[in-house]
Design an enzyme around this catalytic site. Structure first.
Site, PDB file in Angstrom:
ATOM      1  N   ARG A   1     -32.396 -22.222  34.730  1.00 56.58           N
ATOM      2  CA  ARG A   1     -32.480 -21.859  33.308  1.00 56.58           C
ATOM      3  C   ARG A   1     -33.601 -22.584  32.572  1.00 56.58           C
ATOM      4  NH1 ARG A   1     -28.808 -21.094  28.545  1.00 56.58           N
ATOM      5  NH2 ARG A   1     -29.129 -22.798  27.069  1.00 56.58           N
TER       6      ARG A   1
ATOM      7  N   HIS B   1     -35.242 -18.565  28.623  1.00 55.23           N
ATOM      8  CA  HIS B   1     -34.322 -19.038  29.663  1.00 55.23           C
ATOM      9  C   HIS B   1     -34.571 -18.197  30.904  1.00 55.23           C
ATOM     10  CE1 HIS B   1     -31.533 -20.693  26.325  1.00 55.23           C
ATOM     11  NE2 HIS B   1     -32.277 -21.663  26.824  1.00 55.23           N
TER      12      HIS B   1
ATOM     13  N   GLU C   1     -32.488 -15.226  32.799  1.00 55.17           N
ATOM     14  CA  GLU C   1     -32.057 -14.056  32.029  1.00 55.17           C
ATOM     15  C   GLU C   1     -33.026 -12.896  32.247  1.00 55.17           C
ATOM     16  OE1 GLU C   1     -31.675 -15.699  28.075  1.00 55.17           O
ATOM     17  OE2 GLU C   1     -30.226 -17.208  28.745  1.00 55.17           O
TER      18      GLU C   1
ATOM     19  N   GLU D   1     -29.178 -11.325  22.052  1.00 58.30           N
ATOM     20  CA  GLU D   1     -28.548 -11.529  23.356  1.00 58.30           C
ATOM     21  C   GLU D   1     -28.266 -10.128  23.893  1.00 58.30           C
ATOM     22  OE1 GLU D   1     -28.013 -14.218  25.051  1.00 58.30           O
ATOM     23  OE2 GLU D   1     -28.076 -15.893  23.636  1.00 58.30           O
TER      24      GLU D   1
ATOM     25  N   HIS E   1     -32.932 -12.908  24.413  1.00 56.53           N
ATOM     26  CA  HIS E   1     -32.160 -13.587  25.450  1.00 56.53           C
ATOM     27  C   HIS E   1     -31.170 -12.610  26.086  1.00 56.53           C
ATOM     28  CE1 HIS E   1     -33.037 -17.790  23.846  1.00 56.53           C
ATOM     29  NE2 HIS E   1     -33.417 -17.025  22.831  1.00 56.53           N
TER      30      HIS E   1
END
Length: 419
Positions: A237, A179, A182, A380, A306
């Site tokens: 994104r 993405h 990020e 994440e 991510h």
């Protein structure tokens, strides 16, 4: 000097980039199922052009959304009318972006004068690709750069392969930046690649790992999207492919894998940031990785990085049922997070994607797990919403350093538990 750089950045931004002047990042602390339903209705309201950074899925999780300046009054009135509690996390998103750009310009000047690479700064695609060449040149017996295909806009997709020899040895896959907005993901990937190269031969455990296994790193898994975040829209994104019959471009590359493709947890709307695409592996960026993984045939771990939310997750996302290896994956994940937390005290949650955040179909680690790659995980990274996707550059190295401890634990476990 700093004011001149900032002025220059503002002028450039005004000419060619999407601006977010007055846009706010609002956090909603959901208190009831009714709140979730009201927020989901708001999410479907395309006219307000809201950008949900964290989606309304559970009363246990906050919701973050970017609200354009033009819609602030209406959205806040909506929240007040329905007694939905909210707070402003970022008062003016453009101000945060201007600071980010000014820091990048300052870092660029410093790098030129010192002829060095600043791992504590964000960099455009061309700079990262050039740095990859430097890393290969400095470690020719360990690192190679291999093109695995081209992106939709014909950019090369490079993996860094860390290997001490052999053919199709057991391997570990790490990708960052699927993405594109990020940015701390890609920056963490760069720092990690350098760490692997420089620690080989001095770190006994890493050396032992690389003497028996290979590591593949795809630092820019969505190169077109990443380039676009630097030139046109910092909040982009998706990929940049054209969608037939639609003015909206791009597909969410982490909803495009052949793992519960098109099931709940992805959007059929081509204008959505979670659009799954016309078919599984329709995106060439995804297909390039699929082909490499399948043709190699001996990957033992697949790790996708991510941001944000501070989570370490394992399959499944497309279903809330447990995988056969759930207890082992959970144990490995919790041990890895314990290592991560030991450095700065950063807290992570561990669990399956579906249970820890929300149902998400067509994800990469579900695909890799179903292919037979048991140790499939997704990170994440920082933070939990104070800055979200605009994480200050001074947090890159702390983020990468703590993440490395978790990555290293997972890789050591994979090495010591062959299958």
């Amino acid at each position: 000097m700093k004011s001149l750089v900032l002025l220059f950045v503002l002028v450039v931004a005004a000419r060619c980039k999407r601006v977010f002047i007055g846009d706010q990042i609002i956090r909603v602390n959901v208190e009831s199922e009714e709140h979730i339903q009201l927020l989901q209705a708001l999410e479907r309201e395309q006219d307000w052009e809201l950008d949900f950074w964290l989606h309304p899925v559970s009363t246990e999780l906050p919701v973050d959304l970017r609200v354009p300046y033009s819609g602030l009054s209406a959205v806040k009135d909506y929240f007040r009318f329905h007694s939905i509690p909210f707070s402003v996390m970022v008062n003016n998103l453009q101000s945060s972006m201007d600071e980010e750009e000014a820091e990048m310009e300052e870092s660029k000047v410093l790098e030129r004068s010192t002829k060095s690479f600043n791992f504590g700064a964000y960099h455009p695609l061309e700079t990262i690709y050039s740095w990859m060449d430097s890393l290969v040149a400095e470690h020719p017996n360990l690192v190679t750069k291999e093109e695995i295909g081209r992106s939709y806009e014909n950019r090369p997709m490079y993996v860094l392969k860390f290997s001490t020899g052999g053919n199709k040895r057991p391997a570990i896959w790490i990708d960052t930046g699927i993405h594109s907005r990020e940015w701390v993901s890609q920056a963490t990937g760069v720092w990690t690649a350098n760490k692997i190269a420089t620690d080989y031969g001095t770190d006994a455990s890493l050396t032992r790992l690389l003497n028996t296994m290979d590591i593949y790193m795809l630092l820019l898994a969505n190169p077109d999207g990443y380039a676009y975040t630097h030139t046109n829209d910092r909040m982009w994104r998706k990929t940049r492919s054209k969608n037939p019959g639609s003015l909206c471009r791009g597909v969410d590359p982490n909803r495009n894998w052949d793992a519960g493709f098109g099931d709940p947890g992805a959007s059929k709307n081509s204008c959505s940031d979670s659009y799954h695409g016309p078919s599984a592996h329709s995106e060439i960026e995804v297909k390039n990785v699929v082909n490499l993984i399948r043709n190699h045939g001996n990957f033992k771990s697949f790790i996708s990085v991510h941001a944000y939310s501070q989570l370490l997750m394992y399959p499944y996302g497309y279903s809330c049922r447990d995988t056969p290896h759930q207890p082992e994956l959970d144990s490995v994940g919790r041990a890895a997070v314990q290592k991560l937390t030991s450095l700065y005290g950063t807290r992570y949650k561990v669990g399956s994607i579906c249970k820890i955040i929300y149902q998400a179909s067509g994800g990469s680690i579900d695909w890799s797990y179903d292919l037979g790659i048991k140790y499939s995980f997704a990170f994440e990274l920082r933070d939990t919403g104070r800055y979200g996707f605009i994480l200050p550059a001074n947090q890159i190295i702390p983020t990468a350093s703590e993440t490395w401890l978790a990555l290293k634990h997972i890789m050591e476990y994979v090495r010591d538990h062959p299958y």
